[in-house]
Design an enzyme around this catalytic site. Structure first.
Site, PDB file in Angstrom:
ATOM      1  N   ASP A 165     -12.519   2.855  42.253  1.00 30.93           N
ATOM      2  CA  ASP A 165     -11.979   3.483  43.449  1.00 30.93           C
ATOM      3  C   ASP A 165     -13.081   4.059  44.332  1.00 30.93           C
ATOM      4  OD1 ASP A 165      -9.297   3.046  43.131  1.00 30.93           O
ATOM      5  OD2 ASP A 165      -8.984   4.841  41.900  1.00 30.93           O
ATOM      6  N   ASP A 218      -1.320   5.478  45.461  1.00 27.07           N
ATOM      7  CA  ASP A 218      -1.077   4.549  44.366  1.00 27.07           C
ATOM      8  C   ASP A 218       0.395   4.596  43.990  1.00 27.07           C
ATOM      9  OD1 ASP A 218      -3.526   3.375  43.896  1.00 27.07           O
ATOM     10  OD2 ASP A 218      -4.255   5.154  42.836  1.00 27.07           O
ATOM     11  N   ASP A 225      14.377   4.172  18.709  1.00 27.58           N
ATOM     12  CA  ASP A 225      13.229   3.878  19.582  1.00 27.58           C
ATOM     13  C   ASP A 225      12.715   5.168  20.208  1.00 27.58           C
ATOM     14  OD1 ASP A 225      11.448   3.004  21.399  1.00 27.58           O
ATOM     15  OD2 ASP A 225      12.798   1.566  22.392  1.00 27.58           O
ATOM     16  N   ASP A 270      -9.123   7.740  41.078  1.00 26.00           N
ATOM     17  CA  ASP A 270      -9.812   8.348  39.957  1.00 26.00           C
ATOM     18  C   ASP A 270     -10.828   7.430  39.295  1.00 26.00           C
ATOM     19  OD1 ASP A 270      -7.957   6.634  38.992  1.00 26.00           O
ATOM     20  OD2 ASP A 270      -6.906   8.088  37.717  1.00 26.00           O
ATOM     21  N   LYS A 319      17.557  -5.169  20.641  1.00 32.99           N
ATOM     22  CA  LYS A 319      17.214  -5.270  22.059  1.00 32.99           C
ATOM     23  C   LYS A 319      15.792  -5.776  22.156  1.00 32.99           C
ATOM     24  CE  LYS A 319      15.715  -0.477  23.180  1.00 32.99           C
ATOM     25  NZ  LYS A 319      14.499  -0.426  22.510  1.00 32.99           N
ATOM     26  N   THR A 334       7.918  -5.305  16.415  1.00 30.27           N
ATOM     27  CA  THR A 334       6.665  -5.892  15.961  1.00 30.27           C
ATOM     28  C   THR A 334       6.189  -6.869  17.010  1.00 30.27           C
ATOM     29  OG1 THR A 334       7.660  -7.805  14.902  1.00 30.27           O
ATOM     30  CG2 THR A 334       7.446  -5.823  13.544  1.00 30.27           C
TER      31      THR A 334
END
Lengths: 673, 565
Positions: free
Chosen positions: A513, A302, A339, A509, A389, A371
């Site tokens: 799968d 993966d 952030d 997992d 940003k 938001t």
């Protein structure tokens, strides 16, 4: 290494086990050692008979002792390997303890339960597990959420979350619920749980011979027959020339010629291989699976979490025309100061790394949180400006401006490469974009290169679109990729590869799968995964680290290499043993044959005894190698073969010449013969 | 040793190498059905026999067809030999062959062994030679090559259940390979002075006034197939040492070439058919390696002469010439001894019994190694492939994968069958020799005492088990005990090997041919050649070491000490 591996199991236990394994019925499993035991018994009787008759018996007794030691050493090798597994099994058993379960009368009523001993639970029983309870059996969470300590199974003490639905719904018997409660549907019959299987495996009890082991057994049995006939024929051939070699001497010849070395170590190698896997925190449902891992041609990995770190990180600044990159970096840093997401942290780290910038939040700054409406975040600093940003289109919309053409181009390029562009503005002016990328884990390219050298293709599986997938695939250095992969795609890819005769390994997992895991030749399920996935795979990784698939392949290869190397060594040893024993037998009749006593051994008796002693001691000397495994290096089959042929083939021819000579010298010095 | 001697040896081996390429290609073309020049003749034969040549056979069907042909061949030959006294083409009026001898001879020629407990000119009518022995020479050689084709196909194909059609293979090998080659070769032999005649023996008056019977017969054609088909059964009793069977150094050169031309060529056929010529060359190299090393050892032993004679002042300038033809000398005799034993041919141009002990050890050991260096036509290649599988299995594990050869996985079933195939020869050789070494009835046949006598006995059973057919000499082979036991050993050495080998082919053919990757180790190149040579020596040869110690080696060291037997 030697003392370390031996010390793991108490010596007394090993000795006892080795003696217990003398039982001929159990030894029948191992024809080479069985023949050795029969011969040992014969020589012992003859020595006793000689002593009783007052004939010289010391030499015969000497041979008898060392023949028995050969058998015991072989048994001990197996006992040591089993002992190490058993130690682990004991701790697992303790973990299981005497659990009682709260059996629910109705799945939806948590209030109504009664005690039931865990061993009496049946499949599809529904139990309640509350904080402080041990999970009584393997099962699927059908209700609730709880943190579970799985240290008993995984060795990892940090609790993990288990909840109904989703990919974390499987619980393992013997693990401890530390908070909240779960309603669990039992999925494994008693004695067949994950823990039970693990115990059986590490103990070697349920060990079935793997396909290659069976083939090797046949080879060894065949060689034993050949040498039985060869030695038996010596009686007839020698009598033609008026020579009558004694039975103990022929017994010595036989035992040194049959492949006792590999015969004695074969099962220890298999058990140790399994143990290596277990110590690596991977549990295989069978030795067959481990062996298949060595044969794998295609590795399905993966992308997220396996090939890449799984979270996007800042990887580049692209400034708008007329803006210095440093200015952009400074703005990006300030906009991300508040952030706390990994992405935000990575922007700070990148700015520091690239431009040596650091900053602390200035006094009076106002945080503009992210938001769902604005999809922007940032910081307003009085006197410095307002920094934002966000996604490029969000920012454009918020500022009411279009990004400059040069910037648009950069944005498109970033998107094409599978990364995410993030725009940065200061006081309403778009300064440039940050490239956020899913970073390929360090060292992956080198590992894929190593796999390629061993003839293994790596295939990246991702939900990304083709373009993105291609870019990441190129960066990671995988051979192929499946983009926009659905579970059906994976299954189809595996089936296709298998139709071309390739063996496929994959890790997975989720419940979706499961079909692919079951179809793959090696399916490594994650311990954190669903019960369905764990049932479908033939290995479970207790650390839930899909990258481990690569190590699993290496362990599988190492197991096969160890078997092959010791077989080669064992067979190559025969040359020297012939040159020790044959001249010794016939030199009395044909003194000229002394010229073939190339090792210059002191006397016929000492020559024969030295060969027998070497044959016994070499088993002990090779136990550490059998347990540790022959070193594996991903250098390609041709180079690997050259190296191992040199060491174990030519070395196998040469080693006994030296060893037998040394033992002979020692015997002479001690004045034995 | 002289440079002329070396040049003679080199010339033969170079000729073999040069012709192996076109012969290998031709045999591949025949196996793949690309050569159908005589299609009308072929079709006529198929129609007459009710055979569909395009119908593939599984390994069982292939084995059964092969066994049926060989059983019929045995019965016909046995009957013919017994009845030759009342049948035509018997100008000498020879009696029918006695039962034990007929049994032994029939088996011997059916199994491509050509062990001869008789002397051709004294025991076989022309009809027996032509319609019996020569026919079996063709049939047993064609059988071997057909089987090799079947085994090669197993490696060349993936997921297949059929190994080809035995009847078509047998017909095509005979029609396109053996017959034309033998016709040309016989012409060369006749040109060299070998008789091809049906006239009665000629009685000549010698200069001393006595009379001498000079045997005649249709020899040239039979010698051609005897050499080319690794049969080895001489037309005359002393085989290619006879001046009519092998008159000149040139016929000797051609006959030497013919012994190993086809078996070596088949190695290259293998490479072509599996689609990777390097694989063929690797096998070719192993075969050539042993031939060269063996020749080196034998030539050295023979050219050095007998140290005991030297000590008595007897000149040994030409080397040990006892039992050798002056027109061939030690080098051509040494080379012949090595290739005729390496190739399971068994024709001789010198007396192996009279070789020096070490010179005699080499041919003996080459037979014991399983007749794969290069072995009989076909049988050498499939025998070699068994060793290849074992080598790949043992060493292949060392690269960390289930061993595979040419993309075919080598697993328990193949290992089991391969062990069966390599077990049978040592069991026969050692078992029967050991028993014979203590049984008075067998010991009566042995001429010499001590290690040399043991070598004679050992060589006989080795020769029979390896389907070689050459005799060391010094052994009275025409006794009921010898005829019977050697007959049984020849049968086992041929068919008890073929059945497991074809079973391997069946199981290999069914496997998919996996794509080669960097993870599968290369089975061409020097490393593999060395590995295969080592495996042949260790798995194929080590069990014979005690017998060699007691035979030739004991004799050699006793001789150095001045003791002879």
């Amino acid at each position: 290494m030697h003392t370390q591996t031996m010390a793991a199991v108490p010596l007394s236990r090993v000795v006892l086990d080795a003696l217990r394994k003398l039982n001929p019925v159990t030894l029948l499993r191992n024809p080479v050692i069985f023949v050795t035991e029969v011969v040992s018994l014969l020589v012992t009787l003859l020595a006793a008979l000689a002593a009783w008759r007052g004939a010289p018996w010391a030499f015969q007794a000497g041979i008898a002792v060392w023949l028995w030691l050969t058998v015991l050493f072989a048994n001990a090798a197996e006992a040591v390997a089993e002992g190490r597994g058993r130690a682990r099994a004991e701790s697992l058993r303790r973990a299981r303890g005497e659990t009682r379960a709260k059996l629910l009368a109705r799945p939806d009523d948590r209030a109504l339960w009664h005690w039931r001993d865990a061993p009496e639970l049946r499949e599809n029983d529904v139990v309640l597990v509350e904080a402080g309870d041990l999970v009584p059996a393997d099962g699927e969470v059908i209700q609730g959420i709880a943190s579970v300590n799985e240290a008993a199974v995984t060795g990892e003490s940090a609790p993990v979350i288990r909840e109904s639905g989703g990919d974390r719904s499987a619980v393992t018997g013997g693990t401890l619920v530390v908070s909240d409660w779960l309603v669990v549907r039992v999925t494994a019959a008693p004695g067949n749980s994950f823990l039970d299987r693990m115990i059986a495996l590490v103990e070697g009890a349920s060990r079935q011979k793997t396909p290659n082991e069976i083939a090797l057994d046949i080879l060894l049995a065949g060689l034993t027959i050949v040498f039985l006939v060869a030695v038996a024929s010596v009686v007839g051939l020698a009598s033609f020339n008026g020579v009558a070699p004694s039975v103990p001497v022929l017994a010595a010849l036989l035992v040194t010629l049959i492949p006792t070395t590999i015969g004695g170590l074969l099962s220890a190698i298999g058990i140790a291989g399994m143990d290596r896997l277990v110590r690596f925190n991977v549990v295989a449902t069978s030795g067959r699976a481990v062996e298949a891992a060595g044969d794998v041609d295609v590795l399905l990995l993966d992308k997220t979490g396996t090939i890449t770190l799984g979270n996007r990180q800042a990887a580049g600044f692209f400034a708008a025309p007329g803006v210095a990159e440093a200015e952009l970096a400074q703005a990006a840093l300030l906009a991300s100061l508040a952030d706390e997401t990994p992405e935000g942290r990575s922007i700070l780290a990148y700015a520091r790394e690239r431009h040596g910038l650091t900053a602390t939040r200035p006094e009076g700054a106002t945080v503009v949180p992210f938001t769902a409406q604005t999809r922007l975040s940032g910081l307003d600093i009085p006197g410095q400006g307002s920094f934002r940003k966000g996604a490029v289109d969000s920012l454009s919309r918020a500022l009411g401006i279009e990004p400059p053409a040069a910037l648009k181009e950069a944005v498109e390029r970033i998107a094409r490469a599978g990364a995410t562009p993030l725009a940065v503005s200061r006081d309403g002016r778009m300064l440039g974009v940050i490239e956020l990328k899913d970073i390929v884990k360090p060292g992956m390219r080198a590992r894929f290169d190593a796999l390629r050298r061993m003839g293994i293709r790596t295939v990246m599986v991702t939900g990304d679109n083709r373009l993105t997938a291609a870019a990441i695939a190129a960066e990671a250095g995988v051979d192929d990729f499946i983009a926009e992969a659905t579970p059906e795609d994976k299954l189809a890819y595996i089936r296709n590869a298998q139709k071309e005769g390739r063996l496929v390994a994959m890790a997975g997992d989720g419940t979706n799968d499961a079909p692919a895991l079951a179809q793959a030749d090696v399916g490594l399920a994650m311990q954190t995964g669903t019960q369905a996935a764990r049932e479908a795979g033939n290995m479970v990784d207790l650390d839930s680290d899909p990258t481990k698939l690569i190590e699993v392949v290496e362990i599988g290869k190492q197991l096969l290499i160890t078997r092959g190397a010791l077989t080669t060594f064992s067979i190559a040893n025969d040359v020297a043993k012939y040159f020790a024993i044959l001249p010794a037998i016939f030199v009395a009749q044909y003194p000229g044959l002394a010229a073939l006593n190339v090792m210059g051994l002191a006397s016929p008796e000492s020559a024969i005894l030295s060969a027998v002693i070497f044959n016994a001691l070499i088993i002990v000397a090779l136990v550490p190698l059998a347990l540790r495994g022959v070193r594996y290096a991903p250098v390609g089959a041709a180079a690997l073969l050259r190296r191992n042929l040199l060491i174990y083939g030519l070395g196998g021819v040469a080693a006994p010449f030296i060893g037998i000579k040394l033992i002979d010298l020692l015997l002479s010095v001690m004045g034995v013969f | 040793m002289s440079w002329i001697g070396w040049a003679q040896i080199a010339l033969v081996l170079l000729a073999v190498t040069a012709t192996a390429v076109p012969l290998g290609g031709a045999m591949a073309a025949i196996a793949e059905g690309r050569w159908r020049v005589l299609a009308p003749v072929e079709n006529l034969l198929y129609r007459a026999a009710g055979i569909d040549p395009a119908r593939g056979m599984g390994w069982r069907a292939y084995v059964l067809a092969m066994l049926a042909v060989n059983l019929a061949g045995f019965l016909l030959l046995y009957a013919l030999l017994r009845l030759q006294g009342v049948l035509p083409f018997n100008p000498q009026g020879l009696d029918g062959v006695p039962p034990w001898l007929a049994f032994n001879t029939a088996i011997s020629f059916v199994t491509n062994t050509n062990w001869q407990a008789y002397s051709g000119e004294a025991a076989m009518s022309y009809l027996s030679q032509m319609a019996g022995l020569a026919v079996q020479n063709f049939l047993s050689a064609a059988t071997g090559i057909a089987l090799a084709f079947a085994v090669i196909r197993a490696f060349a194909r993936g997921g297949a259940s059929d190994l080809g059609n035995f009847w078509a293979d047998l017909t095509r090998v005979t029609l396109y390979l053996l017959l034309p080659l033998c016709l040309v070769f016989a012409a060369f032999m006749v040109a060299g002075g070998v008789p091809q005649s049906l006239s009665a023996y000629v009685t000549a008056n010698t200069v001393e006034g006595g009379t001498q019977t000079i045997p005649m017969g249709p020899a040239a054609f039979q010698i051609a197939i005897k050499q080319l088909g690794t049969n080895g059964g001489g037309f005359f009793g002393v085989n290619s040492a006879h001046p009519f069977e092998n008159p000149t150094p040139w016929t000797n050169f051609l006959q030497s070439w013919a012994i190993i031309a086809l078996p070596m060529g088949l190695a290259l056929t293998f490479g072509r058919m599996v689609g990777d010529r390097r694989q063929g060359w690797a096998i070719f190299a192993v075969m050539m390696l042993f031939v060269v090393a063996g020749t080196l050892a034998t030539y050295a032993a023979e050219a050095g002469g007998n140290p005991l004679h030297l000590a008595q002042g007897v000149a040994q300038g030409l080397g040990n010439m006892e039992g050798k033809e002056v027109r061939f000398g030690t080098s051509a005799s040494a080379l012949w001894a090595v290739i005729t034993t390496g190739a399971s041919n068994g024709a001789v141009n010198a007396m192996h019994d009279s070789f020096m002990p070490l010179g005699g050890l080499v041919p003996l050991f080459l037979i014991q190694l399983g007749e794969v260096l290069p072995g009989g036509v076909g049988s050498g290649l499939y025998g070699m492939l068994v060793f290849v599988l074992l080598a790949v299995f043992v060493a292949g594990l060392m690269v960390g994968r289930t061993p595979e050869y040419l993309g075919k996985k080598v697993q328990a079933r193949e290992v089991k069958l391969a062990m069966l195939a390599v077990l049978i020869v040592p069991l026969c050789i050692l078992g029967f020799t050991a028993v014979a070494a203590v049984l008075p009835v067998a010991l009566a046949s042995v001429q010499d005492a001590g290690p040399h006598g043991l070598s004679e006995l050992l060589y006989a059973y080795s020769s029979a088990a390896g389907n070689n057919g050459s005799a060391f000499g010094g052994l009275t082979a025409d006794t009921p005990w010898m005829n019977t036991t050697l007959g049984i050993v020849m049968l086992l050495g041929r068919f008890a090997v073929i059945v497991p080998v074809l079973a391997i082919a069946g199981s290999i053919a069914a496997k998919p041919r996996l794509p080669q990757s960097a993870g599968s180790f290369p089975t061409h190149g020097p490393l593999f050649v060395g590995l295969l040579a080592g495996v042949i020596l260790i798995l194929g040869g080590l069990q014979f070491l005690p017998s060699l110690f007691l035979g030739p080696l004991a004799e050699h060291f006793a001789m150095l000490a001045g003791q002879t037997f």
